[in-house]
Design an enzyme around this catalytic site. Structure first.
Site, PDB file in Angstrom:
ATOM      1  N   ASP A   1       0.843  -1.194   0.000  1.00 18.40           N
ATOM      2  CA  ASP A   1       0.000   0.000   0.000  1.00 18.40           C
ATOM      3  C   ASP A   1       0.885   1.254   0.000  1.00 18.40           C
ATOM      4  O   ASP A   1       1.698   1.450   0.900  1.00 18.40           O
ATOM      5  CB  ASP A   1      -0.886   0.003   1.247  1.00 18.40           C
ATOM      6  CG  ASP A   1      -2.075   0.947   1.120  1.00 18.40           C
ATOM      7  OD1 ASP A   1      -1.944   1.990   0.476  1.00 18.40           O
ATOM      8  OD2 ASP A   1      -3.139   0.630   1.678  1.00 18.40           O
TER       9      ASP A   1
ATOM     10  N   SER B   1      -7.248   3.859  -1.364  1.00 19.63           N
ATOM     11  CA  SER B   1      -7.017   2.410  -1.318  1.00 19.63           C
ATOM     12  C   SER B   1      -8.273   1.619  -1.632  1.00 19.63           C
ATOM     13  O   SER B   1      -8.194   0.507  -2.178  1.00 19.63           O
ATOM     14  CB  SER B   1      -6.486   2.006   0.060  1.00 19.63           C
ATOM     15  OG  SER B   1      -5.212   2.558   0.270  1.00 19.63           O
TER      16      SER B   1
ATOM     17  N   THR C   1      -8.125  -2.038   1.730  1.00 18.77           N
ATOM     18  CA  THR C   1      -7.590  -3.040   0.804  1.00 18.77           C
ATOM     19  C   THR C   1      -8.117  -4.442   1.101  1.00 18.77           C
ATOM     20  O   THR C   1      -8.697  -5.088   0.224  1.00 18.77           O
ATOM     21  CB  THR C   1      -6.053  -3.003   0.811  1.00 18.77           C
ATOM     22  OG1 THR C   1      -5.619  -1.715   0.359  1.00 18.77           O
ATOM     23  CG2 THR C   1      -5.476  -4.077  -0.103  1.00 18.77           C
TER      24      THR C   1
ATOM     25  N   GLU D   1      -1.265  -8.006   1.960  1.00 15.75           N
ATOM     26  CA  GLU D   1      -1.059  -6.556   1.956  1.00 15.75           C
ATOM     27  C   GLU D   1      -0.065  -6.117   3.029  1.00 15.75           C
ATOM     28  O   GLU D   1      -0.205  -6.459   4.199  1.00 15.75           O
ATOM     29  CB  GLU D   1      -2.373  -5.798   2.201  1.00 15.75           C
ATOM     30  CG  GLU D   1      -2.168  -4.283   2.127  1.00 15.75           C
ATOM     31  CD  GLU D   1      -3.253  -3.473   2.828  1.00 15.75           C
ATOM     32  OE1 GLU D   1      -3.387  -2.281   2.498  1.00 15.75           O
ATOM     33  OE2 GLU D   1      -3.950  -4.020   3.704  1.00 15.75           O
TER      34      GLU D   1
ATOM     35  N   ASP E   1       2.223   2.912   3.233  1.00 11.58           N
ATOM     36  CA  ASP E   1       1.300   4.033   3.061  1.00 11.58           C
ATOM     37  C   ASP E   1       1.307   4.949   4.284  1.00 11.58           C
ATOM     38  O   ASP E   1       1.328   6.181   4.159  1.00 11.58           O
ATOM     39  CB  ASP E   1      -0.103   3.479   2.826  1.00 11.58           C
ATOM     40  CG  ASP E   1      -1.171   4.549   2.705  1.00 11.58           C
ATOM     41  OD1 ASP E   1      -1.146   5.301   1.728  1.00 11.58           O
ATOM     42  OD2 ASP E   1      -2.034   4.625   3.602  1.00 11.58           O
TER      43      ASP E   1
ATOM     44  N   HIS F   1       2.115   9.014   4.385  1.00 14.55           N
ATOM     45  CA  HIS F   1       1.236  10.040   4.953  1.00 14.55           C
ATOM     46  C   HIS F   1       1.953  10.840   6.043  1.00 14.55           C
ATOM     47  O   HIS F   1       1.749  12.045   6.166  1.00 14.55           O
ATOM     48  CB  HIS F   1      -0.014   9.401   5.539  1.00 14.55           C
ATOM     49  CG  HIS F   1      -1.028   8.972   4.526  1.00 14.55           C
ATOM     50  ND1 HIS F   1      -1.615   9.857   3.645  1.00 14.55           N
ATOM     51  CD2 HIS F   1      -1.555   7.756   4.242  1.00 14.55           C
ATOM     52  CE1 HIS F   1      -2.470   9.209   2.871  1.00 14.55           C
ATOM     53  NE2 HIS F   1      -2.446   7.927   3.202  1.00 14.55           N
TER      54      HIS F   1
ATOM     55  N   ASP G   1      -1.405  -0.220  -4.725  1.00 11.54           N
ATOM     56  CA  ASP G   1      -2.674   0.390  -5.098  1.00 11.54           C
ATOM     57  C   ASP G   1      -2.493   1.835  -5.552  1.00 11.54           C
ATOM     58  O   ASP G   1      -3.273   2.363  -6.335  1.00 11.54           O
ATOM     59  CB  ASP G   1      -3.674   0.316  -3.948  1.00 11.54           C
ATOM     60  CG  ASP G   1      -3.079   0.754  -2.615  1.00 11.54           C
ATOM     61  OD1 ASP G   1      -1.877   1.086  -2.564  1.00 11.54           O
ATOM     62  OD2 ASP G   1      -3.818   0.750  -1.611  1.00 11.54           O
TER      63      ASP G   1
END
Length: 606
Positions: free
Chosen positions: A289, A330, A383, A492, A497, A501, A539
């Protein structure tokens, strides 16, 4: 007065920035008087040295570089001394973390005499043995002879500008040593400085430091690459015309650089069936991700230039756009993989009108596949949820969780047990055996398996998640292998991710390396179990990450972030095993589903 009010507003706005943690760099605000709001901007940016040019004209100390630019209202008193006194009166300065470097543009002795007279009016804020945290003035430009330095007040120091450094210099009155950068190098701050020139600079810095004095270079390049180079050389005051930008960059530099002595070995694939036209029995889809090319590159460089991903030969690029937005989330990204349809952001395996779309576990059940999902996220995360739920809003966790008992999954592993607290009985009634220990997974003879790794969110690798992802992937693949049926497994790695962020280099790299170790285990599984097609992708990308600098020998990277959100950058896709070359090229994310389903239909029947 107008400028003073404007300055106060700017400084009050920037005041939280002044509460800096202890930092190991200092900035010199070069030609500060040329800014829109002199002094206040440099003060707000945390500059430790503030430069002002003065011209003695008709007994007044005018702030200007040359006589032609003099404006009667711009004086040393109005632009600097009075604002500094105001900041002290307002409680914004309790101890001086900066000095004024006054560059005298007119005759040395008369100008300095005027400076001493003018500044003496502000005696209460000036440095002295009784006030060691007071304001220091460092006189640069036209200066008296060195033997006269001791004749001036204790708050007056001098800028020494020569390569000749001897013990008999009046070091007690020398506040800083400054030289033109051009005496050492012609580097413009782009690319890298010539090593021989860098060595000369480092030798001079060391020589100055041997006398316990700080050093500054003027006429120096003024860029991020230059700031980092000076920082690495140990330059005490980094010269800049962009103090706010330099402060922002250097204050986060340690957070944006990552290296580790811990490197994992990579597995060398056999490539026995890679790209061959042969039956596909098992399909493993691995999703990092937020894992873009820069994130993968960072992991590669930190791991000594090697990754399991980097061993694979067949790769392509995926366009990630959602149905309703250029930049996907996502939910829409995973729905494209799970259903072959692009949908709106926030939607889980429903079309743009909210109608449910069949997902891969549901479709593959008709072809006698077992299916499973593994995530480092909560199982209600966008996800994993896209592979069992059908709902238009990804944050409706209770509704999403209600789909799990009736799903076509045969295995689920992830966090977030709290979201399923009132559904455990229904999950078990659906035939899921709930594991209490992940170590029991590989040898389980149950028809269906479920495992909650946490009641809420799983920890990151930095906070001790350990080998959860590898153990889950290896255990799940062994569990499915024992059933002697084809299987689909989605794995996953969710917190790459999170690092994007948070603009956290360490989070990104540690999560990428954990993901890659798991990739290595799945490549080995594919080699030992011919007919296994392994697909690794993302993704979307998160953070707009780039890699401005690094060090291959040290395994060090510096990441830069252009966003704290998802971006529309193409993401890579890797494939290994039979028909892996089908995944080469540039194409839409929903086409991954079409390629997978096409292979299922080619080799399996309902």
């Amino acid at each position: 007065m107008k400028n003073l009010k404007k300055g106060l507003l700017v400084c009050l706005f920037l005041f939280p920035v002044l509460l800096f943690a202890q930092q190991d760099f200092k900035l010199h605000s070069h030609n500060d008087y040329l800014r829109n709001v002199p002094f206040w901007e440099a003060f707000g940016a945390g500059a430790a040295s503030i430069e002002v040019d003065v011209i003695l004209q008709n007994g007044n100390l005018m702030v200007a570089h040359e006589a032609e630019t003099i404006k009667p209202e711009l004086t040393l008193r109005s632009l600097y001394l009075e604002p500094i006194q105001k900041a002290v009166d307002l409680g914004m300065i309790n101890a001086f973390g900066f000095h004024l470097l006054i560059d005298s543009k007119t005759e040395a002795y008369s100008t300095l005499e005027a400076i001493v007279k003018e500044v003496a009016d502000f005696e209460g804020i000036l440095f002295s043995p009784q006030n060691p945290k007071g304001l220091k003035l460092i006189v640069s430009g036209n200066r008296p002879k060195a033997e006269d330095y001791s004749k001036y007040p204790e708050w007056v120091f001098f800028d020494y500008q020569s390569k000749t450094l001897t013990a008999d210099l009046p070091w007690k009155k020398i506040g800083i040593v400054s030289l033109s950068f051009r005496q050492f190098s012609v580097w413009n701050g782009k690319g890298r400085i010539v090593e021989s020139e860098k060595l000369q600079l480092e030798e001079f810095v060391a020589a100055v430091h041997s006398f316990q004095k700080p050093v500054r270079f003027w006429a120096a390049p003024d860029s991020k690459s230059a700031w980092k180079a000076f920082y690495d050389m140990g330059v005490d005051f980094i010269n800049t015309d962009q103090p706010a930008m330099a402060q922002s960059y250097l204050s986060t530099l340690s957070r944006n650089i990552f290296s580790t002595d811990s490197r994992h070995e990579v597995y060398q694939p056999t490539f026995a069936t890679d790209g061959k036209v042969a039956p596909v029995k098992n399909i493993i889809l691995m999703i990092g991700d937020g894992n873009g090319l820069a994130q993968i590159s960072a992991g590669l460089f930190v791991n000594g230039g090697k990754l399991n991903l980097a061993q694979l030969k067949n790769l392509g690029l995926i366009k990630t756009q959602a149905a309703d937005d250029f930049t996907t989330d996502s939910a829409a990204g995973a729905t494209a993989f799970a259903t072959g349809k692009k949908t709106n952001n926030r939607a889980l395996s429903v079309d743009t009108s909210g109608k449910p779309l069949s997902n891969l576990p549901e479709i593959l059940a008709e072809y006698n596949f077992n299916s499973g999902i593994i995530t480092t996220d909560q199982l209600t995360g966008a996800t994993p949820a896209s592979f069992y739920a059908h709902h238009s809003e990804r944050d409706d966790l209770d509704q999403i969780a209600s789909y799990l008992p009736n799903s076509k999954l045969d295995l689920f592993i992830g966090g977030g047990r709290n979201s399923f607290a009132d559904k455990i009985d229904a999950i078990q009634a659906s035939g899921f055996e709930m594991l209490g220990n992940l170590d029991d997974l590989a040898l389980s003879k149950a028809d269906r398996i479920g495992y909650f790794s946490s009641i809420g969110s799983n920890p990151s690798m930095e906070k001790g998640r350990g080998d959860f992802l590898i153990k889950s992937a290896m255990g799940a693949s062994a569990f499915f292998k024992s059933k002697n049926q084809p299987f689909f497994l989605m794995i996953e790695s969710a917190m790459i991710d999170s690092g994007g962020h948070a603009n956290s280099t360490s989070t990104i790299v540690t999560e990428v390396l954990d993901f890659d170790r798991t990739v290595g285990e799945m490549v080995q599984f594919a080699d030992k179990n011919p007919g296994t097609l392994l697909i690794i992708t993302a993704d979307h990308e998160t953070g707009g990450v780039s890699i401005p600098q690094g060090n291959r020998e040290k395994g060090e990277v510096e990441l830069a972030f252009h966003s704290d959100d998802h971006t529309g950058i193409l993401v890579p896709i890797f494939a290994y095993g039979p028909h892996s070359d089908d995944f080469m090229g540039i194409y839409e994310n929903n086409e991954v589903f079409e390629k997978v389903l096409g292979l299922v239909k080619k080799y399996h029947s309902k």
